[in-house]
Scaffold this active site. Sequence first.
Site, short mmCIF file in Angstrom:
data_model
loop_
_atom_site.label_atom_id
_atom_site.label_comp_id
_atom_site.label_asym_id
_atom_site.label_seq_id
_atom_site.Cartn_x
_atom_site.Cartn_y
_atom_site.Cartn_z
N CYS B 177 0.80 -1.23 0.05
CA CYS B 177 -0.09 0.18 0.28
C CYS B 177 1.02 1.15 0.20
O CYS B 177 0.68 2.21 -0.58
CB CYS B 177 -0.69 0.00 1.22
SG CYS B 177 -1.93 -1.54 1.56
N HIS B 181 0.99 5.10 -1.38
CA HIS B 181 0.49 5.78 -0.36
C HIS B 181 1.20 6.21 0.74
O HIS B 181 0.90 6.52 1.84
CB HIS B 181 -1.00 5.36 -0.16
CG HIS B 181 -2.11 5.35 -0.86
ND1 HIS B 181 -2.66 6.33 -1.40
CD2 HIS B 181 -2.67 4.18 -1.66
CE1 HIS B 181 -3.69 6.14 -2.23
NE2 HIS B 181 -3.62 4.84 -2.32
N ARG B 225 -13.32 -0.41 -1.58
CA ARG B 225 -12.22 0.55 -1.86
C ARG B 225 -10.80 -0.32 -1.55
O ARG B 225 -10.29 -0.54 -2.45
CB ARG B 225 -12.13 1.88 -1.18
CG ARG B 225 -11.01 2.72 -1.14
CD ARG B 225 -10.80 3.36 -2.64
NE ARG B 225 -9.89 2.47 -3.41
CZ ARG B 225 -9.63 2.67 -4.54
NH1 ARG B 225 -10.12 3.67 -5.23
NH2 ARG B 225 -8.59 1.99 -5.21
N CYS B 229 -7.96 -1.78 -3.99
CA CYS B 229 -6.37 -1.43 -3.98
C CYS B 229 -5.83 -2.72 -3.95
O CYS B 229 -4.29 -2.82 -4.61
CB CYS B 229 -6.14 -1.01 -2.48
SG CYS B 229 -6.71 1.00 -2.44
#
Lengths: 103, 268
Positions: B177, B181, B225, B229
């Site tokens: 992730c 991010h 969501r 991802c």
Amino acid sequence: MGNPMRIRAAEKDGVTEVKVLMNHEMETGQRKDSSGNLIPAHFISELTAKHGDKVVLQAEFGPSVSKNPFLSFKFKGGAKGDKVVVSWIDNKGDTRSDEATIG
Amino acid sequence: MKKRLTLAALAIVAAFTAPAAMAEGSAADGIAQYRAMLAEGNPSELWELAGEDIWKEKRGPKQASLEQCDLGKGPGVVKGASAALPRYFKDTGRVQDLESRLMSCMETLQGIAPENFVKGKWGKGEMEKMEQIVAYVVGQSRDMKVNVDMSAPQMKKMYALGKEAFFYRAGPMDFACATCHGQDDKRIRLQDLPNLTKHEGAAAGWGSWPAYRVSNGQFWTMQHRLNDCYRQQRFPEPIYGSDVTIALSVYMAKTANGGTVMTPGIKR
């Protein structure tokens, strides 16, 4: 009977602004589903907005309008407390009519 | 008004004025402008309307409504509930996010089996109803502050797990992730990606999902969501309501604590 719309109407300096959020698939008739079959067209074809008995807006919609369409327009002459009625008819003959009080 | 307006054409003209203005600012400004134009008519409201009815409707084998569902603020209290989720629930002995909590409520109160969701398809059947209820519940925390209580040791454990999952690199592209991010000013195509390791980014990300996606006309919950991802990282998609998804939510929510809830949001 279609799904409910969300209508807001507000008067300011003699002009009423109406905002309508419609709940509709607005299927174009151009798309195919996962098994390759054409999804039949299903869209709002005509929309009418009335203030009392007077038609303040009449519109023809087509397949190029997005899913769950949002429409905003203004007209003169509305007063607080009056009713605005918006109704549509789609290409399958389904209709929906909702009203809002001008605030 | 004999002359009819072709509103479709007008709408298209309106939609294309935003990119014209974009030349002056950055691409992100253009997207922000586009979002502002859409925010007035956020179709999430349609999901909220439907969700409120489903919340009150007697459903499932037990013919009960969700009005006795305890989202952490007491049975039936929806106002402000999602701003304080995820949290530790004593009755289930688990840390739960909104969706796993709703799943428990539906099972115990209504008799609706979790398999409907775990094996369900997004936007179909019970899952569609879940999405509508989620829209309603998160709408009842709009403009509040994210306020997640981290005092329970179980929450701290979930936070640690979430942090580990966030930085865990794997899959065919060796992604985590954090790859997208974990830094400021990253973007994917023209979309700015929030830095979820910092408060501002986490508040922007956590605070604006669940949201309506204009590009596909779907309402996406946080679970959806997160799954996407993972899909984009070429990971197997997590099981609905599984601990890793809740842990990631705890990690984001804690980092976002104090930020403003803008849900249900609207996305490109």
